[in-house]
Design an enzyme around this catalytic site. Sequence first.
Site, mmCIF file in Angstrom:
data_model
loop_
_atom_site.group_PDB
_atom_site.id
_atom_site.type_symbol
_atom_site.label_atom_id
_atom_site.label_comp_id
_atom_site.label_asym_id
_atom_site.label_seq_id
_atom_site.Cartn_x
_atom_site.Cartn_y
_atom_site.Cartn_z
ATOM 1 N N ASN A 199 -12.436 -0.932 -0.488
ATOM 2 C CA ASN A 199 -11.503 -1.500 0.731
ATOM 3 C C ASN A 199 -12.241 -1.061 2.075
ATOM 4 O OD1 ASN A 199 -9.154 -2.420 2.212
ATOM 5 N ND2 ASN A 199 -9.217 -0.073 2.932
ATOM 6 N N GLU A 200 -12.609 -1.712 3.173
ATOM 7 C CA GLU A 200 -13.109 -1.241 4.263
ATOM 8 C C GLU A 200 -13.948 -0.058 4.180
ATOM 9 O OE1 GLU A 200 -10.096 -0.847 7.573
ATOM 10 O OE2 GLU A 200 -9.380 -2.958 7.270
ATOM 11 N N GLU A 255 0.931 -1.140 0.007
ATOM 12 C CA GLU A 255 0.126 0.082 -0.026
ATOM 13 C C GLU A 255 0.992 1.244 -0.007
ATOM 14 O OE1 GLU A 255 -2.777 0.046 3.470
ATOM 15 O OE2 GLU A 255 -3.745 2.093 2.602
ATOM 16 N N GLN A 262 2.193 -5.882 5.609
ATOM 17 C CA GLN A 262 2.409 -5.568 4.353
ATOM 18 C C GLN A 262 3.891 -5.981 3.759
ATOM 19 O OE1 GLN A 262 1.177 -1.723 3.136
ATOM 20 N NE2 GLN A 262 -0.755 -1.720 4.372
ATOM 21 N N GLU A 305 -6.198 -8.749 4.185
ATOM 22 C CA GLU A 305 -5.215 -8.189 5.023
ATOM 23 C C GLU A 305 -5.225 -8.895 6.524
ATOM 24 O OE1 GLU A 305 -5.976 -3.985 5.933
ATOM 25 O OE2 GLU A 305 -6.187 -3.559 3.953
ATOM 26 N N TYR A 330 -6.880 -8.556 11.709
ATOM 27 C CA TYR A 330 -5.466 -8.602 12.386
ATOM 28 C C TYR A 330 -5.259 -9.015 13.810
ATOM 29 C CZ TYR A 330 -4.209 -5.158 8.605
ATOM 30 O OH TYR A 330 -4.001 -4.424 7.284
HETATM 31 O O1 AHR Z 1 -2.790 -2.535 6.291
HETATM 32 C C1 AHR Z 1 -2.917 -0.849 6.807
HETATM 33 C C2 AHR Z 1 -4.737 -0.552 6.868
HETATM 34 O O2 AHR Z 1 -5.058 -1.335 7.724
HETATM 35 C C3 AHR Z 1 -5.229 -0.560 5.656
HETATM 36 O O3 AHR Z 1 -4.855 0.638 4.953
HETATM 37 C C4 AHR Z 1 -6.719 -0.824 5.920
HETATM 38 O O4 AHR Z 1 -7.459 -1.410 5.002
HETATM 39 C C5 AHR Z 1 -6.677 -1.518 7.356
HETATM 40 O O5 AHR Z 1 -7.310 -0.818 8.165
#
Ligand code: AHR
Length: 541
Positions: A201-202, A54, A372, A322, A268
Site C-alpha cells: 500500500n502506498e 484499517e 473508511q 482509497e 482523496y
Molecule cells: O486511509 C488513511 C490512510 O491514507 C491510509 O492508511 C493510507 O493508505 C493513506 O495515506
Amino acid sequence: MMSGRRLISVSIICLLGFGCLFGNLAHATENKLVVHADQGKHEISRFIYGHFAEHLGRCIYDGIWVGEDSPIPNTRGIRNDIVEALKQIKVPVMRWPGGCFADEYHWMDGIGPKEDRPVILNTQSGKRPENNHFGTHEFMDFCEQVECEPYICGNVGSGTVEEFSKWVEYMTFGGSSTMADLRRKNGRDKPWKVKYWAVGNENEGCGGSMPPEYYAYLYRRFQTYMNSYSGNELYKVACGPIGTDFNWLDVLMEKAGDYTNGIALHNYVWSGERTQSSINFEEDDWFFLLRRSFRQEEFIKRSIEIMDKYDPDKNVAIIFDEWGAWHEEVLPGMNPYDCYQQSTMRDAMVAAIHFDIFHRYADRIHMANIAQTVNVIQSIILTKGEKMILTPTYHVFDMYKVHQDATYLPLELECGEYTHEAALNQEVSGDSRDRPYFDHFGPLDKIPAITATASRDESGKIHISITNIDPNKGATVRCEIRGADLKKVSGSILTAPKMNTHNTFENPDALKPEKFEGAKLEGDKLVIKMPSKSIVALELS
Ligand code: AHR
C-alpha cells in the site's frame, strides 16, 4: 422563526408536489437530460461500492470489534448493529488491514489464541498498542457476517515474499500443508475464498518510500510466489501512485502491467489548508470541496490515458481503493491520528459526484473503496459506546446500491453552472497540495450544478440518480429516456436545511432519505423538480 410570508410560499411549493423537504425551489434552473436506455454496453461493477477498514483510529477497535465479552450486542466480538447496517447497503467487498498499517502488519501476529498474540505498536495510529485481537479469522468472520468478499492488502514494505506467500496458502489451500493445517488448528477447516490481494500500500510513501522502478520489480517478485490454490483464482493488485504521481503509474504499467489484474489508485479530496472542519464551514468551502470532487474525473481520465498506452484492451483494471473527503480536523477529545470526522450533506454530495464519475469509466474501474467504513475519514457509520449513527454518506450508498452490477446507460446532460464568488476571487490555497495536477488541467472556476447517472438492472428497471449541487437554487430537470417505454416512476430524496446538516448521537435521523414526489411522467418526458442541495434516486418501469 419563519416569517408568515415564507411559510406560505414553502407550503404552496410543497402542495404542488415538488418534493420540497428543506431546500429552496425558487429560481430553479432549467436542465435537460437525455438517457440512452437502448445503448448500454458496460456493467457497473458492484465492487465500485466497496469499503475499507484499517487498523487506524477507532475503525476496528471500538468500531467493528468490541470483543466477545462486551455488553454491546455482538457475534463473536463483532458488533451486530454494524453488520446489519452494512448488509442493508449490500457491501460487496471489504479491504483490510490497511492502508499504511498493511506494510507494518505481520499476519502471524493475529492468529491463534488471543492471549498469546503479541502486542505491537501501531505506528500509523500514533504508536497505539495493538493487541492483534482482530486478525485473519476475525476479519473473515466479519466478511462472512456481512456477506461481502474480502480484499487483503499484504505487507511489502516491512514483510517478506515468504510471509506473503504463506498468508495466501494459509487462507486458501484446501489440502494438507503446514500452513493449511495451522489454519485448521486455529479453528477453520475449510479454506476461505479470497480472490482479491493487493501487494503493498502506498509503497512510494508509508509502504517503504520506494522509487517506482524498484517497486515495479519488487511487485513482480512478490506476485510470482502468490499462488492460486484449490480453485481460488487470485486477482492481483499492484500498488499505484499516491494521488497524482502519474510517473509512478507510467513506470508501473510499463514494467509490471503484464503481471497484474489491477492497479490501486488513491486520491482523496481534501478540505485541508482551508477550514479543516467537517461541520463548521461556509459556502466557499462547499464550492471548493465539490470542485475537487468533480476534478477526480480529470484524474481518472489522465490515469486511463496512461494505462491505455500499455494496455489498450483494458485488461488491467483500476482499483480505486482509497477515496473520500478528508477534513483533517482534530475534534475535542480525539487523538490527531484518529482521523475521526463528521459527515454532512456536503460529504453526501462528494459521494454522489464520485459514483457518477466511477460509472462513466465502468469499462476500466473494477473496484473502489471509500475510506473508511467506521469512525475514520469519510465514514458511513459513527459509533460512541453502544450508540451507532448512519452518516449522510451511508444514505448515498443505500440510494445508489441499485446500480450495482447494472448496465451503465450513457447520458447527455445540459445543465446550469454553479460557482461561488468568494472561491473565484481568492487563491485557493488548498489546491497547492496537487499543484502539478492542477497546473496540467488549468483553473476550473465553475462546476456543473447538476450531476447524474443512469443504469438498467437485470429486471429491466431503469434507475436514474440526480444531484443538485447548488446550495441556493432548486433545479428542474427535463428528462428524455430514449429507447424505453416507461409508465411508472417512484423515488427517494436526500436533502437538508443547511449545507452542514448532519446526524448526531442525540439526533440520529436529522438527515435521511425521504419519499420523493417531485418526478412526473408527462407523455414521453420525465420532469423532475428538485430542491437545492439534494440527491434524488428514481426508479422507472
Ligand atoms: O486511509 C488513511 C490512510 O491514507 C491510509 O492508511 C493510507 O493508505 C493513506 O495515506
